[in-house]
Design an enzyme around this catalytic site. Structure first.
Site, PDB file in Angstrom:
ATOM      1  N   THR A 163      -2.852   0.760  -4.241  1.00  0.00           N
ATOM      2  CA  THR A 163      -3.227   2.010  -3.571  1.00  0.00           C
ATOM      3  C   THR A 163      -4.652   2.456  -3.894  1.00  0.00           C
ATOM      4  OG1 THR A 163      -2.606   4.357  -3.349  1.00  0.00           O
ATOM      5  CG2 THR A 163      -2.216   3.342  -5.490  1.00  0.00           C
ATOM      6  N   GLY A 164      -5.188   3.286  -3.023  1.00  0.00           N
ATOM      7  CA  GLY A 164      -6.463   3.926  -3.322  1.00  0.00           C
ATOM      8  C   GLY A 164      -6.272   5.144  -4.208  1.00  0.00           C
TER       9      GLY A 164
ATOM     10  N   ASP B 278       0.848  -1.188   0.000  1.00  0.00           N
ATOM     11  CA  ASP B 278       0.000   0.000   0.000  1.00  0.00           C
ATOM     12  C   ASP B 278       0.899   1.260   0.000  1.00  0.00           C
ATOM     13  OD1 ASP B 278      -2.139   1.835   0.663  1.00  0.00           O
ATOM     14  OD2 ASP B 278      -1.440   1.710   2.740  1.00  0.00           O
ATOM     15  N   LEU B 279       0.354   2.405  -0.384  1.00  0.00           N
ATOM     16  CA  LEU B 279       1.163   3.643  -0.364  1.00  0.00           C
ATOM     17  C   LEU B 279       0.983   4.454   0.932  1.00  0.00           C
ATOM     18  CD1 LEU B 279       1.079   5.147  -4.003  1.00  0.00           C
ATOM     19  CD2 LEU B 279       3.014   4.109  -2.820  1.00  0.00           C
TER      20      LEU B 279
ATOM     21  N   ASP C 159      -2.073  -0.717   6.092  1.00  0.00           N
ATOM     22  CA  ASP C 159      -2.337  -0.048   7.374  1.00  0.00           C
ATOM     23  C   ASP C 159      -3.804   0.231   7.639  1.00  0.00           C
ATOM     24  OD1 ASP C 159      -2.521   2.009   5.390  1.00  0.00           O
ATOM     25  OD2 ASP C 159      -2.408   3.468   7.011  1.00  0.00           O
TER      26      ASP C 159
ATOM     27  N   ASN D 232      -9.017  -0.431   3.624  1.00  0.00           N
ATOM     28  CA  ASN D 232      -9.043  -0.777   2.196  1.00  0.00           C
ATOM     29  C   ASN D 232      -7.939  -1.780   1.839  1.00  0.00           C
ATOM     30  OD1 ASN D 232      -7.007   1.148   2.536  1.00  0.00           O
ATOM     31  ND2 ASN D 232      -7.252   1.966   0.467  1.00  0.00           N
TER      32      ASN D 232
END
Ligand code: CA
Length: 290
Positions: A41-42, A7-8, A235, A238
């Site tokens: 990522t979102g 994830d970012l 974290d 999502n």
């Protein structure tokens, strides 16, 4: 083939929204060992790409919470768009309830010109009602939100609906808990949608088939990996779909407690190169197995 999905925000990015040198080094080391590293990522693709380019890394990118997948050469290999009628209905409801929102398409992140004022008004309200509260995290959250690449401002939401583009995601953002709850209630009943949150103040809406986990599943036959050989690092909420799919799931030290609870491994925080630590751990797992 072994794979690490990362994830970012709150994970690979530090609090300055950068990928640290340590993390870049770890990613390049993993790649040199033949491990496929994937950003999941979102954020919008063009936004994630600019972050990766700045750091000098090149990977597959799952963006918009799984609504799009691009290969390292920037070619899109998969996407799921939202139904335009749904987009219309959602925007109308968000306008009605005076929520700040952003519409993510394949080309841009659209937001209306006056909408940022809504967040300022919400912040002022908190400052007046709870003067003892430290609101610097709110400022930080707003700054991160506004620092995305690819914003296009429009005068009226109708202009957003007139675009001939693919609508991947609508992000609603509010510092007002009651307004966020209203948002959740509004969209929970629309069964054709997926509703997730990647931060304390947001709500992200996309097609129900969209998730980081589903996107990973789509990549498996293309890249030829089995989930036995995968690690996912995240974290927030999502990330749950991909954390559940991966054999080794890693929560960041700064992750939500709910996320730490479902993960086997907790690494250090995003400001302490937690991703780099997890990557070296993953490489060691296979090294000691062979
Ligand atoms: Ca995150």
């Amino acid at each position: 083939m072994k794979l690490i999905a990362v994830d970012l925000d709150g994970t690979l990015l530090n609090c300055r929204n950068e990928i640290s040198e340590e993390n870049v080094k770890a990613i390049k080391y993993a790649q040199s060992k033949g491990i496929e590293v994937i950003i999941a990522t979102g954020r919008a693709y063009f936004d994630a790409l600019s972050i990766c380019k700045r750091a000098g890394i090149s990977t597959y990118v799952i963006s918009d919470n799984g609504a799009a997948i691009h290969c390292p050469e920037s070619r899109q290999i998969f996407s799921i768009a939202m139904d335009k009628g749904d987009v219309h209905q959602i925007i109308r409801l968000l306008e009605e309830h005076d929520l700040y929102y952003e519409v993510f398409t394949n080309n841009a992140i659209y937001t209306t010109l006056n909408k940022r004022e809504v967040l300022q008004i919400e912040m002022d309200k908190i400052r007046i009602e709870s003067p003892e509260l430290d609101i610097s995290p709110l400022h930080q959250a707003a700054r991160t939100q506004f620092s995305q690449s690819g914003f296009v401002f429009v005068n009226n939401y109708i202009e957003i609906l007139e675009k001939d583009e693919k609508y991947y995601k609508i992000l609603a953002f509010s510092f007002d808990e009651a307004k966020r709850k209203t948002g959740i209630n509004l969209f929970n009943s629309m069964k054709q949608l997926s509703l997730v949150s990647s931060g304390d103040y947001n709500l992200e809406i996309s097609s129900k088939y969209t998730s980081k986990g589903n996107a990973l599943e789509r990549l498996a036959p293309i890249l030829g990996f089995s989930f036995e050989n995968t690690m996912a690092i995240g974290d927030s909420y999502n990330d749950i779909s991909m954390l559940k799919k991966a054999r080794y799931n890693v929560a960041m030290g700064n992750a939500k407690d709910d996320i730490k609870e479902i993960c086997d491994i907790v690494t250090s925080a995003n400001d302490e190169n937690g991703v780099a630590h997890a990557i070296y751990k993953f490489i060691n797992i296979f090294k000691s197995a062979s």
